[in-house]
Design a protein around this motif. Structure first.
Motif, PDB file in Angstrom:
ATOM      1  N   MET A 172       0.879  -1.205  -0.197  1.00 30.63           N
ATOM      2  CA  MET A 172       0.019   0.206  -0.076  1.00 30.63           C
ATOM      3  C   MET A 172       0.930   1.263  -0.040  1.00 30.63           C
ATOM      4  O   MET A 172       0.515   2.116  -0.715  1.00 30.63           O
ATOM      5  CB  MET A 172      -1.216   0.064   1.240  1.00 30.63           C
ATOM      6  N   ASP A 173       2.020   1.122   0.748  1.00 35.91           N
ATOM      7  CA  ASP A 173       2.775   2.281   0.811  1.00 35.91           C
ATOM      8  C   ASP A 173       3.648   2.671  -0.480  1.00 35.91           C
ATOM      9  O   ASP A 173       3.687   3.538  -0.919  1.00 35.91           O
ATOM     10  CB  ASP A 173       3.747   2.054   2.148  1.00 35.91           C
ATOM     11  N   GLY A 174       3.868   1.728  -1.117  1.00 31.95           N
ATOM     12  CA  GLY A 174       4.231   1.836  -2.318  1.00 31.95           C
ATOM     13  C   GLY A 174       3.366   2.653  -3.538  1.00 31.95           C
ATOM     14  O   GLY A 174       4.007   3.534  -4.149  1.00 31.95           O
ATOM     15  N   TRP A 175       2.095   2.171  -3.336  1.00 35.59           N
ATOM     16  CA  TRP A 175       1.322   3.015  -4.178  1.00 35.59           C
ATOM     17  C   TRP A 175       1.148   4.375  -3.838  1.00 35.59           C
ATOM     18  O   TRP A 175       0.966   5.306  -4.787  1.00 35.59           O
ATOM     19  CB  TRP A 175      -0.213   2.419  -3.992  1.00 35.59           C
ATOM     20  N   ILE A 176       1.151   4.717  -2.708  1.00 35.53           N
ATOM     21  CA  ILE A 176       1.167   6.451  -2.109  1.00 35.53           C
ATOM     22  C   ILE A 176       2.218   7.029  -2.981  1.00 35.53           C
ATOM     23  O   ILE A 176       2.315   8.108  -3.379  1.00 35.53           O
ATOM     24  CB  ILE A 176       1.076   6.425  -0.682  1.00 35.53           C
ATOM     25  N   VAL A 177       3.473   6.330  -2.899  1.00 35.53           N
ATOM     26  CA  VAL A 177       4.905   6.965  -3.293  1.00 35.53           C
ATOM     27  C   VAL A 177       4.470   7.247  -4.767  1.00 35.53           C
ATOM     28  O   VAL A 177       4.823   8.254  -5.341  1.00 35.53           O
ATOM     29  CB  VAL A 177       5.650   6.219  -2.870  1.00 35.53           C
ATOM     30  N   VAL A 178       4.128   6.190  -5.619  1.00 36.66           N
ATOM     31  CA  VAL A 178       3.792   6.246  -6.906  1.00 36.66           C
ATOM     32  C   VAL A 178       2.796   7.272  -7.382  1.00 36.66           C
ATOM     33  O   VAL A 178       3.162   8.081  -8.247  1.00 36.66           O
ATOM     34  CB  VAL A 178       3.603   4.762  -7.709  1.00 36.66           C
ATOM     35  N   LEU A 179       1.824   7.210  -6.624  1.00 31.35           N
ATOM     36  CA  LEU A 179       0.668   8.380  -6.771  1.00 31.35           C
ATOM     37  C   LEU A 179       1.022   9.713  -6.625  1.00 31.35           C
ATOM     38  O   LEU A 179       1.046  10.533  -7.540  1.00 31.35           O
ATOM     39  CB  LEU A 179      -0.468   7.996  -5.753  1.00 31.35           C
ATOM     40  N   PHE A 180       2.204   9.875  -5.670  1.00 30.37           N
ATOM     41  CA  PHE A 180       2.753  11.225  -5.262  1.00 30.37           C
ATOM     42  C   PHE A 180       3.614  11.580  -6.362  1.00 30.37           C
ATOM     43  O   PHE A 180       3.626  12.826  -6.896  1.00 30.37           O
ATOM     44  CB  PHE A 180       3.325  11.166  -3.849  1.00 30.37           C
ATOM     45  N   ILE A 181       4.402  10.682  -6.822  1.00 32.32           N
ATOM     46  CA  ILE A 181       5.353  11.165  -7.875  1.00 32.32           C
ATOM     47  C   ILE A 181       4.649  11.597  -9.163  1.00 32.32           C
ATOM     48  O   ILE A 181       4.725  12.266  -9.981  1.00 32.32           O
ATOM     49  CB  ILE A 181       6.267   9.896  -8.168  1.00 32.32           C
ATOM     50  N   ALA A 182       3.602  10.600  -9.614  1.00 31.08           N
ATOM     51  CA  ALA A 182       2.793  11.045 -10.892  1.00 31.08           C
ATOM     52  C   ALA A 182       1.886  12.273 -10.660  1.00 31.08           C
ATOM     53  O   ALA A 182       1.932  12.893 -11.574  1.00 31.08           O
ATOM     54  CB  ALA A 182       1.686   9.772 -11.055  1.00 31.08           C
ATOM     55  N   LEU A 183       1.685  12.784  -9.547  1.00 28.91           N
ATOM     56  CA  LEU A 183       0.900  13.708  -9.275  1.00 28.91           C
ATOM     57  C   LEU A 183       1.753  15.054  -9.341  1.00 28.91           C
ATOM     58  O   LEU A 183       1.507  15.893  -9.992  1.00 28.91           O
ATOM     59  CB  LEU A 183       0.166  13.863  -8.096  1.00 28.91           C
ATOM     60  N   THR A 184       3.040  14.837  -9.153  1.00 29.97           N
ATOM     61  CA  THR A 184       3.945  15.948  -9.055  1.00 29.97           C
ATOM     62  C   THR A 184       4.232  16.223 -10.666  1.00 29.97           C
ATOM     63  O   THR A 184       4.563  17.148 -10.986  1.00 29.97           O
ATOM     64  CB  THR A 184       5.297  15.207  -8.262  1.00 29.97           C
ATOM     65  N   VAL A 185       4.492  15.193 -11.223  1.00 32.67           N
ATOM     66  CA  VAL A 185       5.006  15.157 -12.507  1.00 32.67           C
ATOM     67  C   VAL A 185       3.635  15.712 -13.511  1.00 32.67           C
ATOM     68  O   VAL A 185       3.851  16.855 -14.341  1.00 32.67           O
ATOM     69  CB  VAL A 185       5.127  13.475 -13.329  1.00 32.67           C
ATOM     70  N   VAL A 186       2.505  15.516 -13.206  1.00 27.73           N
ATOM     71  CA  VAL A 186       1.356  16.001 -13.781  1.00 27.73           C
ATOM     72  C   VAL A 186       1.355  17.547 -13.482  1.00 27.73           C
ATOM     73  O   VAL A 186       1.157  18.431 -14.379  1.00 27.73           O
ATOM     74  CB  VAL A 186       0.038  15.484 -13.334  1.00 27.73           C
ATOM     75  N   ILE A 187       1.617  17.823 -12.460  1.00 33.84           N
ATOM     76  CA  ILE A 187       1.821  19.214 -11.891  1.00 33.84           C
ATOM     77  C   ILE A 187       2.605  20.004 -12.670  1.00 33.84           C
ATOM     78  O   ILE A 187       2.401  21.182 -13.144  1.00 33.84           O
ATOM     79  CB  ILE A 187       1.634  19.545 -10.239  1.00 33.84           C
ATOM     80  N   ILE A 188       3.942  19.579 -12.857  1.00 34.16           N
ATOM     81  CA  ILE A 188       5.195  20.107 -13.624  1.00 34.16           C
ATOM     82  C   ILE A 188       4.671  20.444 -14.949  1.00 34.16           C
ATOM     83  O   ILE A 188       4.944  21.395 -15.455  1.00 34.16           O
ATOM     84  CB  ILE A 188       6.401  19.243 -13.200  1.00 34.16           C
ATOM     85  N   VAL A 189       4.082  19.310 -15.473  1.00 35.67           N
ATOM     86  CA  VAL A 189       3.418  19.239 -17.148  1.00 35.67           C
ATOM     87  C   VAL A 189       2.653  20.351 -17.513  1.00 35.67           C
ATOM     88  O   VAL A 189       3.010  21.114 -18.080  1.00 35.67           O
ATOM     89  CB  VAL A 189       3.233  17.890 -17.535  1.00 35.67           C
ATOM     90  N   ILE A 190       1.515  20.476 -16.381  1.00 37.05           N
ATOM     91  CA  ILE A 190       0.532  21.734 -16.342  1.00 37.05           C
ATOM     92  C   ILE A 190       1.196  22.773 -16.278  1.00 37.05           C
ATOM     93  O   ILE A 190       0.894  23.869 -17.083  1.00 37.05           O
ATOM     94  CB  ILE A 190      -0.432  21.365 -15.434  1.00 37.05           C
ATOM     95  N   SER A 191       2.157  23.112 -15.335  1.00 38.79           N
ATOM     96  CA  SER A 191       2.675  24.387 -15.346  1.00 38.79           C
ATOM     97  C   SER A 191       3.633  24.659 -16.639  1.00 38.79           C
ATOM     98  O   SER A 191       3.494  25.889 -16.928  1.00 38.79           O
ATOM     99  CB  SER A 191       3.790  24.353 -13.956  1.00 38.79           C
ATOM    100  N   ILE A 192       4.155  23.936 -17.082  1.00 34.06           N
ATOM    101  CA  ILE A 192       5.055  23.967 -18.335  1.00 34.06           C
ATOM    102  C   ILE A 192       4.151  24.697 -19.458  1.00 34.06           C
ATOM    103  O   ILE A 192       4.444  25.430 -20.030  1.00 34.06           O
ATOM    104  CB  ILE A 192       5.969  23.007 -18.790  1.00 34.06           C
ATOM    105  N   VAL A 193       3.125  23.914 -19.742  1.00 31.96           N
ATOM    106  CA  VAL A 193       2.087  24.095 -20.764  1.00 31.96           C
ATOM    107  C   VAL A 193       1.532  25.385 -20.318  1.00 31.96           C
ATOM    108  O   VAL A 193       1.593  26.287 -21.470  1.00 31.96           O
ATOM    109  CB  VAL A 193       1.186  22.942 -20.813  1.00 31.96           C
ATOM    110  N   LEU A 194       1.132  25.578 -19.206  1.00 33.78           N
ATOM    111  CA  LEU A 194       0.363  26.906 -18.935  1.00 33.78           C
ATOM    112  C   LEU A 194       1.570  28.034 -19.216  1.00 33.78           C
ATOM    113  O   LEU A 194       1.316  29.118 -19.639  1.00 33.78           O
ATOM    114  CB  LEU A 194      -0.175  27.256 -17.589  1.00 33.78           C
ATOM    115  N   ASP A 195       2.740  27.946 -18.662  1.00 35.01           N
ATOM    116  CA  ASP A 195       3.969  28.964 -19.014  1.00 35.01           C
ATOM    117  C   ASP A 195       4.177  29.205 -20.615  1.00 35.01           C
ATOM    118  O   ASP A 195       4.182  30.209 -20.923  1.00 35.01           O
ATOM    119  CB  ASP A 195       5.226  28.479 -18.330  1.00 35.01           C
ATOM    120  N   ARG A 196       4.076  28.093 -21.357  1.00 29.97           N
ATOM    121  CA  ARG A 196       4.265  28.454 -22.928  1.00 29.97           C
ATOM    122  C   ARG A 196       3.233  28.941 -23.338  1.00 29.97           C
ATOM    123  O   ARG A 196       3.264  30.117 -24.174  1.00 29.97           O
ATOM    124  CB  ARG A 196       4.578  27.186 -23.278  1.00 29.97           C
ATOM    125  N   LYS A 197       1.763  28.663 -22.951  1.00 33.50           N
ATOM    126  CA  LYS A 197       0.523  29.436 -23.538  1.00 33.50           C
ATOM    127  C   LYS A 197       0.795  31.009 -22.913  1.00 33.50           C
ATOM    128  O   LYS A 197       0.559  31.881 -23.998  1.00 33.50           O
ATOM    129  CB  LYS A 197      -0.780  28.747 -22.863  1.00 33.50           C
TER     130      LYS A 197
END
Length: 182
Positions: A1-26
C-alpha cells in the motif's frame, strides 16, 4: 500500500509540473502575440535589452535569483515602453518565497513628472515618520496613506500628480510600487 502512495505522489508531481510548463508556454505565446499586435519587440530573456536606469529601482535589488522574462518593448506616443515579468526569491529552506509580478517601465522626456517614490509602507517607514522621515499623506484617502509611503522633493507637484482619480486606482488595484527618476 505504501508503494502506491509513493507512485501516486510522484505521478501527481509530474502532472503538476507538465501543466505548469504548458501554461507557461501558453502565457509566453500570448505575450508574443500582444507584442506583435502592438508593434513591439519581444525578448524572452531580455537582461541586455533593459534601460540602464531600471536597476535604480528598489525592486530590482531585492532577494536573489532575480529574473526578468517575456519582455515586450516599443514606442507608444513618443514614450519608450518596456513591460515584463519579474521574479526573485527571498528566504531559504522552509521560509523560501518566490515573488512574481508584472513590471512596466515608461521613459519619456515629455512626461515632466516630479521626482517621487511610492512603495508599500512597512513598520520601518512608520517608525521613520517619528524621526522626520517625511511621508505625503492624503486625509481624503486614509487607506492609501496607511498602505503606501509617498515621498517627493516637491510635495505640491506630487500631490497634483496623485489626484483623486489616481488615488482611486490605487485603492481599487493596490500593490503598486512606482519611482520616477529625476
Amino acid at each position: 500500500m505504501d508503494g502506491w502512495i509513493v507512485v501516486l505522489f510522484i505521478a501527481l508531481t509530474v502532472v503538476i509540473i507538465v501543466i505548469s510548463i504548458v501554461l507557461d508556454r501558453k502565457r509566453t505565446e500570448a505575450i508574443k502575440q500582444l507584442a506583435y499586435t502592438l508593434g513591439f519587440d519581444y525578448r524572452e530573456h531580455p537582461q541586455a535589452h533593459l534601460p540602464h536606469t531600471i536597476w535604480q529601482f528598489d525592486l530590482f535589488n531585492k532577494g536573489r535569483r532575480r529574473r526578468l522574462k517575456n519582455l515586450i518593448q516599443g514606442i507608444q506616443n513618443d514614450a519608450r515602453v518596456s513591460i515584463g515579468e519579474y521574479r526573485y526569491t527571498t528566504g531559504s529552506k522552509k521560509s523560501k518565497n518566490t515573488h512574481s509580478q508584472t513590471v512596466v517601465f515608461i521613459e519619456s522626456d515629455q512626461l515632466n513628472l516630479p521626482s517621487f517614490l511610492l512603495t508599500s509602507e512597512n513598520a520601518f517607514h512608520k517608525i521613520g515618520n517619528l524621526f522626520g522621515y517625511k511621508d505625503i499623506d492624503f486625509d481624503s484617502h486614509p487607506e492609501f496613506s496607511s498602505q503606501y509611503l509617498l515621498r517627493g522633493s516637491d510635495e505640491d507637484r506630487v500631490r497634483e500628480l496623485f489626484h483623486e482619480g489616481v488615488l482611486n486606482v490605487y485603492r481599487r488595484y493596490g500593490g503598486a510600487s512606482t519611482r520616477p527618476l529625476a
